[in-house]
Design an enzyme around this catalytic site. Structure first.
Site, PDB file in Angstrom:
ATOM      1  N   GLU A 230      34.913  56.084  31.955  1.00  0.00           N
ATOM      2  CA  GLU A 230      34.913  55.863  33.405  1.00  0.00           C
ATOM      3  C   GLU A 230      33.577  55.243  33.768  1.00  0.00           C
ATOM      4  O   GLU A 230      32.531  55.895  33.680  1.00  0.00           O
ATOM      5  CB  GLU A 230      35.106  57.198  34.133  1.00  0.00           C
TER       6      GLU A 230
ATOM      7  N   ARG B 282      28.392  53.496  40.871  1.00  0.00           N
ATOM      8  CA  ARG B 282      27.138  54.026  41.431  1.00  0.00           C
ATOM      9  C   ARG B 282      25.972  53.081  41.204  1.00  0.00           C
ATOM     10  O   ARG B 282      24.903  53.272  41.761  1.00  0.00           O
ATOM     11  CB  ARG B 282      26.813  55.374  40.783  1.00  0.00           C
TER      12      ARG B 282
ATOM     13  N   LYS C 132      41.675  64.981  39.308  1.00  0.00           N
ATOM     14  CA  LYS C 132      40.307  65.295  38.922  1.00  0.00           C
ATOM     15  C   LYS C 132      39.953  66.605  39.643  1.00  0.00           C
ATOM     16  O   LYS C 132      40.448  66.859  40.746  1.00  0.00           O
ATOM     17  CB  LYS C 132      39.405  64.149  39.389  1.00  0.00           C
TER      18      LYS C 132
HETATM   19  C1  3PG Z   1      31.532  62.657  38.038  1.00  0.00           C
HETATM   20  O1  3PG Z   1      31.374  61.703  38.772  1.00  0.00           O
HETATM   21  O2  3PG Z   1      32.615  62.934  37.565  1.00  0.00           O
HETATM   22  C2  3PG Z   1      30.377  63.542  37.783  1.00  0.00           C
HETATM   23  O3  3PG Z   1      29.271  63.160  38.511  1.00  0.00           O
HETATM   24  C3  3PG Z   1      29.999  63.689  36.359  1.00  0.00           C
HETATM   25  O4  3PG Z   1      29.280  64.832  36.392  1.00  0.00           O
HETATM   26  P1  3PG Z   1      28.084  65.162  35.399  1.00  0.00           P
HETATM   27  O5  3PG Z   1      27.058  64.071  35.592  1.00  0.00           O
HETATM   28  O6  3PG Z   1      27.604  66.509  35.851  1.00  0.00           O
HETATM   29  O7  3PG Z   1      28.664  65.161  34.011  1.00  0.00           O
END
Ligand code: 3PG
Length: 214
Positions: free
Chosen positions: A45, A49, A133
């Site tokens: 994914e 960002r 999700k």
């Molecule tokens: C996401 O967007 O799914 C999360 O920000 C991933 O989370 P993590 O950085 O805590 O693994």
């Protein structure tokens, strides 16, 4: 079961962990995708960002066709459309809005909408979504919350993300309603920036073997 649900199930059951990544350039995305493939991880994914997110998705789709590349952090219909144009094979949103659901209805690319509460899960089920999700997983109740949801809304299967690492991933993967987890720990910022692809392949190999260990 809808075509979209079937497609999401195929993508999310192919490996125990889907890396959630943010990259600074298309080229970095391609190298990262190759490193993850080398470690046995076949879907990713790429989040929007960073400004390079969209071009990284396009580059991975073109140059690493064996990687199933999704787009994450999709907040608006415009981003949905841009990600689809870039070649994203699935779309991930931290939540769900009427506008995002409309965009998904008009698209062939499957949406993985985010949810955190029973009411949100029920609303998504009513919209025809059986794969969700669960975000932000650790912060809203973690594996214990999902465990208590399993007998109540057994139709829904989840990809939890947020705060998951090698320390707690086993708690999630043993649940009957968890298909896989998402996490950024397979692509740590410092290792991506340094181009330490061997280290990332090693993290991917450790994660791709998790199902056997769970
Ligand atoms: C996401 O967007 O799914 C999360 O920000 C991933 O989370 P993590 O950085 O805590 O693994």
């Amino acid at each position: 079961m809808s075509q979209d649900t079937k497609r999401l199930l195929a993508i999310l059951t192919a490996q125990p962990v889907v890396p959630v990544v943010a990259v600074d350039s298309a080229a970095q995305g391609v190298l990262l995708a190759r490193a993850l493939i080398a470690g046995g991880i076949g879907s990713i994914e790429v989040t929007l960002r960073t400004p390079a997110g969209l071009e990284a998705i396009a580059a991975i789709a073109a140059e690493v066709p064996e990687m199933v590349c999704g787009a994450g952090t999709i907040l608006t219909p415009k981003q949905f459309e841009q990600a689809e144009k870039a070649g994203a094979e699935f779309i991930v949103s931290p939540g769900a809005t009427v506008e995002i659901l409309d965009a998904a209805r008009n698209s062939d690319v499957p949406l993985l909408p985010g949810s955190a509460t029973p009411s949100e899960m029920m609303a998504m089920l009513q919209e025809g979504y059986e794969v969700l999700k669960f975000f932000p997983a650790e912060q809203v109740g973690g594996a214990a919350l999902l465990k208590s949801i399993a007998p109540v809304i057994p139709q829904i299967k989840f990809c939890p993300t947020g705060g998951i690492s090698m320390k707690n991933v086993g708690d999630y993967l043993k649940l009957p309603n968890v298909l896989c987890v998402g996490g950024s720990w397979l692509a740590p910022k410092d290792k991506v920036a340094a181009g330490d692809w061997d280290a990332i392949s090693a993290l991917a190999a450790e994660a791709s073997g998790l199902r056997d260990a769970a």
